[in-house]
Design a protein around this motif. Structure first.
Motif, PDB file in Angstrom:
ATOM      1  N   UNK A 273     -38.058 -11.890  13.196  1.00  0.00           N
ATOM      2  CA  UNK A 273     -37.400 -12.604  14.304  1.00  0.00           C
ATOM      3  C   UNK A 273     -37.816 -11.962  15.634  1.00  0.00           C
ATOM      4  N   UNK A 274     -38.243 -12.798  16.579  1.00  0.00           N
ATOM      5  CA  UNK A 274     -38.734 -12.245  17.848  1.00  0.00           C
ATOM      6  C   UNK A 274     -37.839 -12.579  19.022  1.00  0.00           C
ATOM      7  N   UNK A 275     -37.936 -11.729  20.055  1.00  0.00           N
ATOM      8  CA  UNK A 275     -37.178 -11.983  21.280  1.00  0.00           C
ATOM      9  C   UNK A 275     -37.812 -13.144  22.034  1.00  0.00           C
ATOM     10  N   UNK A 276     -37.030 -14.109  22.434  1.00  0.00           N
ATOM     11  CA  UNK A 276     -37.519 -15.139  23.351  1.00  0.00           C
ATOM     12  C   UNK A 276     -37.003 -14.768  24.739  1.00  0.00           C
ATOM     13  N   UNK A 277     -36.480 -15.735  25.494  1.00  0.00           N
ATOM     14  CA  UNK A 277     -36.113 -15.387  26.879  1.00  0.00           C
ATOM     15  C   UNK A 277     -34.893 -14.474  26.945  1.00  0.00           C
ATOM     16  N   UNK A 278     -34.891 -13.603  27.971  1.00  0.00           N
ATOM     17  CA  UNK A 278     -33.727 -12.747  28.200  1.00  0.00           C
ATOM     18  C   UNK A 278     -32.611 -13.614  28.773  1.00  0.00           C
ATOM     19  N   UNK A 279     -31.449 -13.575  28.131  1.00  0.00           N
ATOM     20  CA  UNK A 279     -30.316 -14.393  28.568  1.00  0.00           C
ATOM     21  C   UNK A 279     -29.425 -13.627  29.533  1.00  0.00           C
ATOM     22  N   UNK A 280     -29.416 -12.285  29.366  1.00  0.00           N
ATOM     23  CA  UNK A 280     -28.428 -11.495  30.101  1.00  0.00           C
ATOM     24  C   UNK A 280     -28.870 -10.042  30.109  1.00  0.00           C
ATOM     25  N   UNK A 281     -28.646  -9.380  31.228  1.00  0.00           N
ATOM     26  CA  UNK A 281     -28.791  -7.924  31.236  1.00  0.00           C
ATOM     27  C   UNK A 281     -27.474  -7.323  31.686  1.00  0.00           C
TER      28      UNK A 281
ATOM     29  N   UNK B 137     -28.460 -17.200  16.618  1.00  0.00           N
ATOM     30  CA  UNK B 137     -28.703 -15.757  16.558  1.00  0.00           C
ATOM     31  C   UNK B 137     -29.241 -15.229  17.882  1.00  0.00           C
ATOM     32  N   UNK B 138     -28.856 -13.988  18.214  1.00  0.00           N
ATOM     33  CA  UNK B 138     -29.331 -13.309  19.422  1.00  0.00           C
ATOM     34  C   UNK B 138     -29.929 -11.975  19.014  1.00  0.00           C
ATOM     35  N   UNK B 139     -30.766 -11.429  19.905  1.00  0.00           N
ATOM     36  CA  UNK B 139     -31.185 -10.033  19.737  1.00  0.00           C
ATOM     37  C   UNK B 139     -30.570  -9.228  20.877  1.00  0.00           C
TER      38      UNK B 139
ATOM     39  N   UNK C 161     -26.803  -3.047  27.621  1.00  0.00           N
ATOM     40  CA  UNK C 161     -27.650  -3.790  26.693  1.00  0.00           C
ATOM     41  C   UNK C 161     -28.286  -4.997  27.379  1.00  0.00           C
ATOM     42  N   UNK C 162     -29.427  -5.421  26.808  1.00  0.00           N
ATOM     43  CA  UNK C 162     -30.013  -6.709  27.195  1.00  0.00           C
ATOM     44  C   UNK C 162     -29.808  -7.650  26.017  1.00  0.00           C
ATOM     45  N   UNK C 163     -29.674  -8.921  26.326  1.00  0.00           N
ATOM     46  CA  UNK C 163     -29.434  -9.924  25.282  1.00  0.00           C
ATOM     47  C   UNK C 163     -30.529 -10.989  25.370  1.00  0.00           C
ATOM     48  N   UNK C 164     -31.152 -11.275  24.227  1.00  0.00           N
ATOM     49  CA  UNK C 164     -32.252 -12.236  24.178  1.00  0.00           C
ATOM     50  C   UNK C 164     -31.943 -13.379  23.233  1.00  0.00           C
ATOM     51  N   UNK C 165     -32.482 -14.558  23.556  1.00  0.00           N
ATOM     52  CA  UNK C 165     -32.436 -15.691  22.641  1.00  0.00           C
ATOM     53  C   UNK C 165     -33.462 -15.466  21.534  1.00  0.00           C
ATOM     54  N   UNK C 166     -33.279 -16.179  20.429  1.00  0.00           N
ATOM     55  CA  UNK C 166     -34.276 -16.165  19.350  1.00  0.00           C
ATOM     56  C   UNK C 166     -34.581 -17.631  19.002  1.00  0.00           C
TER      57      UNK C 166
ATOM     58  N   UNK D 109     -33.227  -2.500  18.799  1.00  0.00           N
ATOM     59  CA  UNK D 109     -32.964  -3.941  18.744  1.00  0.00           C
ATOM     60  C   UNK D 109     -32.260  -4.352  17.456  1.00  0.00           C
ATOM     61  N   UNK D 110     -31.260  -5.213  17.630  1.00  0.00           N
ATOM     62  CA  UNK D 110     -30.511  -5.704  16.469  1.00  0.00           C
ATOM     63  C   UNK D 110     -30.275  -7.202  16.582  1.00  0.00           C
ATOM     64  N   UNK D 111     -30.411  -7.862  15.430  1.00  0.00           N
ATOM     65  CA  UNK D 111     -30.133  -9.291  15.334  1.00  0.00           C
ATOM     66  C   UNK D 111     -28.640  -9.470  15.072  1.00  0.00           C
TER      67      UNK D 111
END
Ligand code: ADP
Ligand code: UDP
Length: 239
Positions: A1-9, A23-25, A13-18, A78-80
């Protein structure tokens, strides 16, 4: 599973879409803040420790029947996780007096309570996360009565599990903060993190602080304390 766009910093922590909308990373940083962002700094290696510790503890809670957002550790930092709608409450459980409890009620730190306390703060940085009671949380529509009851029960169950585990490690769980969220079907689960950033952890023998208070109060040895408490966990975690 890969990080797509950053949703929030956020602050820690930073939060990314997948590719999976459910699911988030989350990616743990070394940045440290205190007093609602007024004090800032870096705790070298913190992100790696908090990521690993939070995941180990959440896996333990899942085993004990408490639903969490934890899916899978992807790397050091990084965690899913399952994406939730965060309930805007900081849920604080206390076993001993410390921090804002001691300040608010004018009592020394380290008084052991007969029963744990559960308190809520309204998660709102602009207001400085003010303490809130259940009636006010209901009035503001932050959660339903049923959700508040579930959150309280889970918070106390988390306390039982984690207090017993940390005791085995020679560490006293003084207090901690939890966040909960809703899955799309409305189920409430535990989210965010459980780490020395969000818990007060004292060496049971010596009383030495092994948590973010070393940073907040300029006690020194911050990195060493995070490492020590992580080592204690790893030495006693059978998983
Ligand atoms: P802050 O927002 O307080 O600066 P962080 O830097 O830890 O905190 O940012 C992480 C953000 O992600 C927080 O706002 C937290 O509420 C949110 N969050 C944690 N777990 C989840 C999840 N499973 N789904 C959606 N949001 C989450
Ligand atoms: N806590 C947290 N985030 C917050 C406020 C508190 O993780 O925004 C944690 C804190 O680390 C401690 C517990 O919640 O373990 C109780 O904190 P307290 O209310 O005493 O506030 P503080 O002294 O940190 O201001």
């Amino acid at each position: 599973m890969e990080k797509l766009q950053q949703l929030y910093e956020g602050k820690a922590k930073k939060v990314y879409a997948t590719e999976d909308p459910g699911l988030l990373i989350v990616s743990y940083k070394d940045d440290a803040t205190a007093f609602n962002g007024v004090k800032r700094g870096t705790i070298s290696g913190k992100g790696v420790i908090n990521n690993r510790m939070s995941n180990r503890l959440m896996a333990k809670l899942e085993k004990a029947g408490i639903p969490t957002h934890f899916v899978r550790e992807l790397s050091d930092r990084d965690t899913l996780v399952k994406k939730v709608e965060i309930v805007p409450l900081e849920v604080i459980v206390r076993n001993l007096s410390a921090g804002s409890f001691s300040k608010r009620y004018g009592v020394e730190e380290g008084i052991c309570f007969e029963e744990p306390t559960v308190e809520f703060s309204y998660k709102n940085d602009d207001l400085g996360d003010p303490l809130i009671n259940t009636d006010s949380a209901l009035a503001l529509g932050l959660a339903t009565r049923k959700e508040l009851a579930v959150i309280r029960a889970y918070a106390l169950a988390v306390n039982l599990e984690l207090s017993a585990f940390w005791e085995k490690c020679g560490v006293t769980l003084v207090d901690f903060k939890l966040e909960f969220g809703r899955l799309p079907d409305g189920t409430v689960i535990l989210a965010d993190e459980i780490s020395p950033d969000t818990c007060r952890l004292w060496d049971t023998e010596t009383g030495k602080k092994l948590d973010k208070d070393r940073f907040r109060r300029d006690l020194g040895g911050v990195e060493d304390a995070y490492q020590e408490v992580m080592q204690r966990l790893e030495a006693h975690d059978e998983a």
